[in-house]
Enzyme design. Sequence first.
Site, mmCIF file in Angstrom:
data_model
loop_
_atom_site.group_PDB
_atom_site.id
_atom_site.type_symbol
_atom_site.label_atom_id
_atom_site.label_comp_id
_atom_site.label_asym_id
_atom_site.label_seq_id
_atom_site.Cartn_x
_atom_site.Cartn_y
_atom_site.Cartn_z
ATOM 1 N NE ARG A 81 -9.193 43.604 -24.194
ATOM 2 C CZ ARG A 81 -10.422 43.984 -24.457
ATOM 3 N NH1 ARG A 81 -10.651 45.190 -24.855
ATOM 4 N NH2 ARG A 81 -11.401 43.128 -24.334
ATOM 5 C CD GLN A 134 -5.334 39.066 -30.499
ATOM 6 O OE1 GLN A 134 -4.980 38.209 -31.296
ATOM 7 N NE2 GLN A 134 -5.386 40.337 -30.799
ATOM 8 C CG ASP A 187 -9.943 39.115 -24.161
ATOM 9 O OD1 ASP A 187 -10.700 39.164 -23.178
ATOM 10 O OD2 ASP A 187 -9.695 40.097 -24.862
ATOM 11 C CB SER A 230 -12.296 39.040 -27.229
ATOM 12 O OG SER A 230 -11.497 40.159 -27.039
ATOM 13 C CE1 TYR A 271 -11.343 46.965 -22.323
ATOM 14 C CE2 TYR A 271 -9.091 46.955 -21.496
ATOM 15 C CZ TYR A 271 -10.281 46.293 -21.758
ATOM 16 O OH TYR A 271 -10.399 44.966 -21.461
HETATM 17 P P1 NAD Z 1 -15.227 47.908 -24.532
HETATM 18 O O1 NAD Z 1 -16.181 46.788 -24.332
HETATM 19 O O2 NAD Z 1 -14.394 48.346 -23.377
HETATM 20 O O3 NAD Z 1 -16.029 49.185 -25.047
HETATM 21 C C1 NAD Z 1 -16.839 49.110 -26.201
HETATM 22 C C2 NAD Z 1 -16.572 50.283 -27.108
HETATM 23 O O4 NAD Z 1 -17.175 51.456 -26.570
HETATM 24 C C3 NAD Z 1 -15.102 50.618 -27.322
HETATM 25 O O5 NAD Z 1 -14.802 50.590 -28.695
HETATM 26 C C4 NAD Z 1 -14.974 52.025 -26.747
HETATM 27 O O6 NAD Z 1 -14.016 52.819 -27.436
HETATM 28 C C5 NAD Z 1 -16.385 52.564 -26.945
HETATM 29 N N1 NAD Z 1 -16.736 53.744 -26.138
HETATM 30 C C6 NAD Z 1 -16.403 54.047 -24.855
HETATM 31 N N2 NAD Z 1 -16.926 55.237 -24.503
HETATM 32 C C7 NAD Z 1 -17.617 55.699 -25.583
HETATM 33 C C8 NAD Z 1 -18.385 56.871 -25.848
HETATM 34 N N3 NAD Z 1 -18.544 57.831 -24.927
HETATM 35 N N4 NAD Z 1 -18.956 57.007 -27.058
HETATM 36 C C9 NAD Z 1 -18.805 56.053 -28.014
HETATM 37 N N5 NAD Z 1 -18.088 54.915 -27.822
HETATM 38 C C10 NAD Z 1 -17.506 54.747 -26.627
HETATM 39 O O7 NAD Z 1 -14.274 47.611 -25.780
HETATM 40 P P2 NAD Z 1 -13.744 46.205 -26.291
HETATM 41 O O8 NAD Z 1 -14.772 45.530 -27.080
HETATM 42 O O9 NAD Z 1 -13.205 45.501 -25.136
HETATM 43 O O10 NAD Z 1 -12.588 46.612 -27.310
HETATM 44 C C11 NAD Z 1 -11.666 47.652 -27.095
HETATM 45 C C12 NAD Z 1 -10.460 47.467 -28.020
HETATM 46 O O11 NAD Z 1 -9.588 46.453 -27.543
HETATM 47 C C13 NAD Z 1 -10.804 47.059 -29.440
HETATM 48 O O12 NAD Z 1 -10.003 47.804 -30.330
HETATM 49 C C14 NAD Z 1 -10.423 45.615 -29.522
HETATM 50 O O13 NAD Z 1 -10.109 45.199 -30.824
HETATM 51 C C15 NAD Z 1 -9.233 45.587 -28.611
HETATM 52 N N6 NAD Z 1 -8.982 44.242 -28.083
HETATM 53 C C16 NAD Z 1 -7.702 43.745 -28.088
HETATM 54 C C17 NAD Z 1 -7.451 42.471 -27.569
HETATM 55 C C18 NAD Z 1 -6.070 41.873 -27.558
HETATM 56 O O14 NAD Z 1 -5.165 42.394 -28.199
HETATM 57 N N7 NAD Z 1 -5.850 40.797 -26.811
HETATM 58 C C19 NAD Z 1 -8.497 41.733 -27.036
HETATM 59 C C20 NAD Z 1 -9.773 42.275 -27.036
HETATM 60 C C21 NAD Z 1 -10.003 43.541 -27.557
#
Ligand code: NAD
Length: 379
Positions: A129, A134, A137, A140, A234
């Site tokens: 990430r 991006q 990915d 995403s 994460y």
């Molecule tokens: P994910 O699919 O791993 O998880 C979904 C969400 O569930 C996350 O927000 C996580 O914090 C939440 N979660 C986990 N345990 C929990 C609990 N017990 N109670 C409530 N919520 C809980 O997450 P994701 O969609 O992959 O995104 C994670 C982060 O990564 C985001 O901030 C996203 O913007 C970022 N991201 C960055 C890049 C990049 O820079 N290339 C790419 C994709 C995502």
Amino acid sequence: MSDSTTSACTIFIAKEAAEFERRVAATPETVKKFIGLGARLLVQKGAGETANIADDDYAAAGAEIVTQAVGVKAADIIVGVQGVDPAKMKSVQKGAWLVAGLNPVGDRKRVDAYAALGVEALAMEFMPRITRAQSMDILSSQSNLSGYKAVLEAGAHYGRAFPMMMTAAGTVSAARCFVMGVGVAGLQAIATARRLGAQVSATDVRPETREQIESLGAKAVFAEGLEADGEGGYAAELTGEQKAVQAELVSSHIAKQDIVITTALIPGRPAPLLVSDSQLATMRAGSVIVDLAAEAGGNVEGAVAGEVVEKHGVKIIGARNMPSSMAADSSALFSRNIFNFLSAFWDKETGKPVLDEEIGDAIRLTKDGAVVHPRLAQT
Ligand code: NAD
């Protein structure tokens, strides 16, 4: 990959064989772009039919339509959504790449089989990430569509309307929608539910999500001390004490909700249980929950992936490959992720991609007959 520098790099787009999989890993647009880089493109017959792309469309873009046996044997790079079954890859060239979502943690046996075949298996879901990755990915691009579709599924199973409506026959009140887990899918679920007119609230364990929730016009529901930031953006697993705090938060909020969308995931671990059976029992009959984490073990007690289960009058929809239900759009985005990845590393001199350490080492599962990824070496 073959050492030949004279012949064009051959990319084979495989037809997906997994159950419930309708996506394809290339579109005529990306086929044309790969050919523009100097590659030779082979597409398996019928690869795009479940995503509304005909063989003729690929052929018009410059691809050759082939059988799987021909494609696997000729390929320097095999591209898929979920990858090709190792049993169907006996004739693959040693050192060929396999680029797909390979479920490395959940399906370790398959990784071992790729190693035994001598291929270099590159797992797109391990893409780091970092800013420059991006556009590569797949998690995403696919989660965004899942978050959108989760809300539509909820609406289809909900016996009431989402927006408040004031009519001559009386007023219909707005649905209350609670989104648990505000990553990529959760953010899109909030935005979609808001657009449909629901009153939306949301929670997460990463504190930075509070601002994101509020900027979408939803209410942030957080409890003191409920923070579990993990590595790489994460979440981490909550401690026992934090789980109790979260259970209390959910209990006090969920009884007033009509729609709940759960999306919480923790990398490499089963999904956290967020809604217990006794909490479900406090919800109004006719409420709907969509558990997007159902395939990873589920956020909701009793959720079954691919099924709609009714408990205490509440419908629990267990998501199963949600992106596949929008195969045309999800394939287009997945295909661009693959093209953005391979083209970013395209070496003009050799006419094939050459990976750097940061991204190569992050996604490479197997090489020269061995499993080489550090996350898998420990298991
Ligand atoms: P994910 O699919 O791993 O998880 C979904 C969400 O569930 C996350 O927000 C996580 O914090 C939440 N979660 C986990 N345990 C929990 C609990 N017990 N109670 C409530 N919520 C809980 O997450 P994701 O969609 O992959 O995104 C994670 C982060 O990564 C985001 O901030 C996203 O913007 C970022 N991201 C960055 C890049 C990049 O820079 N290339 C790419 C994709 C995502």
